[in-house]
Design a protein around this motif. Sequence first.
Motif, PDB file in Angstrom:
ATOM      1  N   VAL A 219      38.601  17.066  -1.108  1.00 32.16           N
ATOM      2  CA  VAL A 219      39.216  17.745  -2.243  1.00 32.16           C
ATOM      3  C   VAL A 219      38.112  18.259  -3.162  1.00 32.16           C
ATOM      4  O   VAL A 219      37.176  17.521  -3.499  1.00 32.16           O
ATOM      5  CB  VAL A 219      40.149  16.808  -3.031  1.00 32.16           C
ATOM      6  N   TYR A 220      38.221  19.528  -3.546  1.00 29.33           N
ATOM      7  CA  TYR A 220      37.303  20.115  -4.523  1.00 29.33           C
ATOM      8  C   TYR A 220      38.099  20.484  -5.775  1.00 29.33           C
ATOM      9  O   TYR A 220      39.233  20.961  -5.685  1.00 29.33           O
ATOM     10  CB  TYR A 220      36.638  21.382  -3.974  1.00 29.33           C
ATOM     11  N   PHE A 221      37.484  20.282  -6.936  1.00 29.69           N
ATOM     12  CA  PHE A 221      38.135  20.623  -8.194  1.00 29.69           C
ATOM     13  C   PHE A 221      37.504  21.874  -8.779  1.00 29.69           C
ATOM     14  O   PHE A 221      36.280  22.051  -8.752  1.00 29.69           O
ATOM     15  CB  PHE A 221      38.020  19.457  -9.173  1.00 29.69           C
ATOM     16  N   THR A 222      38.358  22.756  -9.303  1.00 31.53           N
ATOM     17  CA  THR A 222      37.903  24.030  -9.854  1.00 31.53           C
ATOM     18  C   THR A 222      38.639  24.314 -11.155  1.00 31.53           C
ATOM     19  O   THR A 222      39.373  23.471 -11.663  1.00 31.53           O
ATOM     20  CB  THR A 222      38.118  25.166  -8.829  1.00 31.53           C
ATOM     21  N   HIS A 223      38.443  25.513 -11.705  1.00 32.13           N
ATOM     22  CA  HIS A 223      39.032  25.927 -12.982  1.00 32.13           C
ATOM     23  C   HIS A 223      38.690  24.892 -14.052  1.00 32.13           C
ATOM     24  O   HIS A 223      39.545  24.392 -14.788  1.00 32.13           O
ATOM     25  CB  HIS A 223      40.541  26.102 -12.850  1.00 32.13           C
ATOM     26  N   ILE A 224      37.413  24.601 -14.140  1.00 33.38           N
ATOM     27  CA  ILE A 224      36.881  23.512 -14.971  1.00 33.38           C
ATOM     28  C   ILE A 224      36.440  24.045 -16.331  1.00 33.38           C
ATOM     29  O   ILE A 224      35.759  25.071 -16.418  1.00 33.38           O
ATOM     30  CB  ILE A 224      35.694  22.856 -14.228  1.00 33.38           C
ATOM     31  N   SER A 225      36.792  23.337 -17.382  1.00 27.61           N
ATOM     32  CA  SER A 225      36.367  23.730 -18.726  1.00 27.61           C
ATOM     33  C   SER A 225      35.125  22.946 -19.140  1.00 27.61           C
ATOM     34  O   SER A 225      34.773  21.933 -18.524  1.00 27.61           O
ATOM     35  CB  SER A 225      37.490  23.489 -19.744  1.00 27.61           C
ATOM     36  N   HIS A 226      34.510  23.387 -20.224  1.00 28.67           N
ATOM     37  CA  HIS A 226      33.334  22.666 -20.739  1.00 28.67           C
ATOM     38  C   HIS A 226      33.721  21.293 -21.284  1.00 28.67           C
ATOM     39  O   HIS A 226      32.864  20.448 -21.506  1.00 28.67           O
ATOM     40  CB  HIS A 226      32.610  23.500 -21.805  1.00 28.67           C
ATOM     41  N   GLN A 227      35.013  21.061 -21.486  1.00 31.51           N
ATOM     42  CA  GLN A 227      35.466  19.775 -22.008  1.00 31.51           C
ATOM     43  C   GLN A 227      35.447  18.670 -20.959  1.00 31.51           C
ATOM     44  O   GLN A 227      35.561  17.488 -21.308  1.00 31.51           O
ATOM     45  CB  GLN A 227      36.888  19.923 -22.565  1.00 31.51           C
ATOM     46  N   LEU A 228      35.314  19.021 -19.691  1.00 31.51           N
ATOM     47  CA  LEU A 228      35.313  17.998 -18.647  1.00 31.51           C
ATOM     48  C   LEU A 228      34.015  17.200 -18.632  1.00 31.51           C
ATOM     49  O   LEU A 228      34.011  16.004 -18.357  1.00 31.51           O
ATOM     50  CB  LEU A 228      35.551  18.641 -17.273  1.00 31.51           C
ATOM     51  N   GLY A 229      32.904  17.869 -18.913  1.00 32.27           N
ATOM     52  CA  GLY A 229      31.617  17.173 -18.920  1.00 32.27           C
ATOM     53  C   GLY A 229      30.601  17.814 -18.001  1.00 32.27           C
ATOM     54  O   GLY A 229      30.890  18.802 -17.310  1.00 32.27           O
ATOM     55  N   LEU A 230      29.412  17.258 -17.977  1.00 35.23           N
ATOM     56  CA  LEU A 230      28.326  17.763 -17.138  1.00 35.23           C
ATOM     57  C   LEU A 230      28.605  17.467 -15.671  1.00 35.23           C
ATOM     58  O   LEU A 230      29.063  16.370 -15.317  1.00 35.23           O
ATOM     59  CB  LEU A 230      27.003  17.122 -17.539  1.00 35.23           C
ATOM     60  N   HIS A 231      28.309  18.424 -14.815  1.00 38.50           N
ATOM     61  CA  HIS A 231      28.502  18.226 -13.375  1.00 38.50           C
ATOM     62  C   HIS A 231      27.751  16.987 -12.901  1.00 38.50           C
ATOM     63  O   HIS A 231      28.297  16.158 -12.153  1.00 38.50           O
ATOM     64  CB  HIS A 231      28.019  19.467 -12.617  1.00 38.50           C
ATOM     65  N   ALA A 232      26.513  16.833 -13.335  1.00 36.17           N
ATOM     66  CA  ALA A 232      25.672  15.719 -12.869  1.00 36.17           C
ATOM     67  C   ALA A 232      26.209  14.364 -13.301  1.00 36.17           C
ATOM     68  O   ALA A 232      25.914  13.346 -12.660  1.00 36.17           O
ATOM     69  CB  ALA A 232      24.239  15.912 -13.385  1.00 36.17           C
ATOM     70  N   GLU A 233      26.985  14.321 -14.366  1.00 39.15           N
ATOM     71  CA  GLU A 233      27.542  13.052 -14.843  1.00 39.15           C
ATOM     72  C   GLU A 233      28.929  12.778 -14.268  1.00 39.15           C
ATOM     73  O   GLU A 233      29.264  11.636 -13.960  1.00 39.15           O
ATOM     74  CB  GLU A 233      27.602  13.048 -16.369  1.00 39.15           C
ATOM     75  N   ASN A 235      30.454  14.274 -11.398  1.00 39.98           N
ATOM     76  CA  ASN A 235      30.603  14.300  -9.934  1.00 39.98           C
ATOM     77  C   ASN A 235      30.364  12.936  -9.274  1.00 39.98           C
ATOM     78  O   ASN A 235      31.132  12.547  -8.386  1.00 39.98           O
ATOM     79  CB  ASN A 235      29.670  15.359  -9.334  1.00 39.98           C
ATOM     80  N   PRO A 236      29.344  12.162  -9.685  1.00 38.03           N
ATOM     81  CA  PRO A 236      29.115  10.863  -9.032  1.00 38.03           C
ATOM     82  C   PRO A 236      30.219   9.833  -9.279  1.00 38.03           C
ATOM     83  O   PRO A 236      30.298   8.831  -8.560  1.00 38.03           O
ATOM     84  CB  PRO A 236      27.788  10.383  -9.654  1.00 38.03           C
ATOM     85  N   THR A 237      31.069  10.074 -10.271  1.00 39.34           N
ATOM     86  CA  THR A 237      32.132   9.118 -10.587  1.00 39.34           C
ATOM     87  C   THR A 237      33.402   9.360  -9.776  1.00 39.34           C
ATOM     88  O   THR A 237      34.337   8.550  -9.841  1.00 39.34           O
ATOM     89  CB  THR A 237      32.501   9.186 -12.084  1.00 39.34           C
ATOM     90  N   GLY A 241      35.231  11.625  -0.915  1.00 37.11           N
ATOM     91  CA  GLY A 241      35.971  12.772  -0.409  1.00 37.11           C
ATOM     92  C   GLY A 241      36.430  13.731  -1.483  1.00 37.11           C
ATOM     93  O   GLY A 241      37.193  14.662  -1.198  1.00 37.11           O
ATOM     94  N   MET A 242      35.966  13.519  -2.717  1.00 34.76           N
ATOM     95  CA  MET A 242      36.326  14.410  -3.821  1.00 34.76           C
ATOM     96  C   MET A 242      35.067  14.836  -4.547  1.00 34.76           C
ATOM     97  O   MET A 242      34.133  14.043  -4.695  1.00 34.76           O
ATOM     98  CB  MET A 242      37.299  13.732  -4.790  1.00 34.76           C
ATOM     99  N   ALA A 243      35.059  16.096  -5.008  1.00 30.17           N
ATOM    100  CA  ALA A 243      33.864  16.615  -5.671  1.00 30.17           C
ATOM    101  C   ALA A 243      34.233  17.772  -6.580  1.00 30.17           C
ATOM    102  O   ALA A 243      35.240  18.467  -6.358  1.00 30.17           O
ATOM    103  CB  ALA A 243      32.838  17.085  -4.632  1.00 30.17           C
ATOM    104  N   LEU A 244      33.430  17.988  -7.609  1.00 31.99           N
ATOM    105  CA  LEU A 244      33.553  19.185  -8.423  1.00 31.99           C
ATOM    106  C   LEU A 244      32.985  20.361  -7.640  1.00 31.99           C
ATOM    107  O   LEU A 244      31.868  20.282  -7.115  1.00 31.99           O
ATOM    108  CB  LEU A 244      32.789  19.050  -9.735  1.00 31.99           C
ATOM    109  N   ALA A 245      33.741  21.427  -7.544  1.00 28.34           N
ATOM    110  CA  ALA A 245      33.187  22.657  -6.993  1.00 28.34           C
ATOM    111  C   ALA A 245      32.235  23.260  -8.022  1.00 28.34           C
ATOM    112  O   ALA A 245      32.252  22.901  -9.200  1.00 28.34           O
ATOM    113  CB  ALA A 245      34.289  23.641  -6.640  1.00 28.34           C
ATOM    114  N   TYR A 246      31.397  24.175  -7.577  1.00 30.28           N
ATOM    115  CA  TYR A 246      30.500  24.883  -8.483  1.00 30.28           C
ATOM    116  C   TYR A 246      30.281  26.287  -7.932  1.00 30.28           C
ATOM    117  O   TYR A 246      30.492  26.550  -6.739  1.00 30.28           O
ATOM    118  CB  TYR A 246      29.153  24.147  -8.637  1.00 30.28           C
ATOM    119  N   ASP A 247      29.878  27.187  -8.802  1.00 29.07           N
ATOM    120  CA  ASP A 247      29.681  28.576  -8.380  1.00 29.07           C
ATOM    121  C   ASP A 247      28.639  28.652  -7.282  1.00 29.07           C
ATOM    122  O   ASP A 247      27.538  28.104  -7.413  1.00 29.07           O
ATOM    123  CB  ASP A 247      29.227  29.432  -9.577  1.00 29.07           C
ATOM    124  N   GLY A 248      28.984  29.347  -6.215  1.00 29.81           N
ATOM    125  CA  GLY A 248      28.070  29.506  -5.089  1.00 29.81           C
ATOM    126  C   GLY A 248      28.265  28.488  -3.980  1.00 29.81           C
ATOM    127  O   GLY A 248      27.683  28.635  -2.900  1.00 29.81           O
TER     128      GLY A 248
END
Length: 253
Positions: A219-233, A235-237, A241-248
């Motif tokens: 599962v990838y998550f998208t349509h993410i706002s700046h309120q969710l937090g830093l990708h590096a902080e 994503n590891p939580t 099988g789940m991850a934040l998507a990112y551009d590219g």
Amino acid sequence: MKVTFLGTGTSQGVPVIACPCKICASNDPRDKRLRSSILIASDAGNIVVDTTPDFRYQMLRAEVKHLEAVLITHSHKDHIAGMDDIRAFNYFQQQPIDIYASDFSQNVIIREFSYAFADFKYPGIPEMNLRTIMDDPFVINGLQFIPINVMHHKMPVLGFRFGDFTYITDANYIAPEEKEKIKGSKVLVLNALRREQHISHFTLDEAIALGKELQIPQVYFTHISHQLGLHAEVNPTLPEGMALAYDGLEVDL
């Protein structure tokens, strides 16, 4: 076949104009999010889901040289505002672009881009063939798409399943019969706006719960706002099988 995330941000993108928060100030490229869209590339050609306000730059960044069709999830500005820029493909391909959308979204497109549908067409306007998406599956470039009806608060929005990949953005409710269309997918993309409740988007926890309910391996998550937090902080939580998507981000199917 390959799916590329052209944009993974919400309607304002990330960074948000004039915002001083640490997410908007981040130097991590994974925190630079254009408005949400994907590119589906195969030997048969290229298909884009949604023409965002960033469509021109997304096409340049992904080095897209040919476009066969566009699928529209819904008619909010952050998903259709870049449609005028299909005229570059019109010019080089010497033909209109097929735009697949619901009747409701087509009416908005005709209103917002009225000059493209006027009786007198000024030279250089975007040329489109509007194709109506019903409830039945349809085929583009030999690829079958199954429409998935979801709700964005009170607004109907379309998700799409093709093969083992399902893409859903701008939703906070999916009816049981529509969930059945998703089951068996190997990859699911879901919107996860932020942690706090929202009137029309899944929160991160709601999106995680839905991924677990449907038992999707990735599962990838998208349509993410700046309120969710830093990708590096964040994503590891996430669960396995789940991850934040990112551009590219590219997903080979």
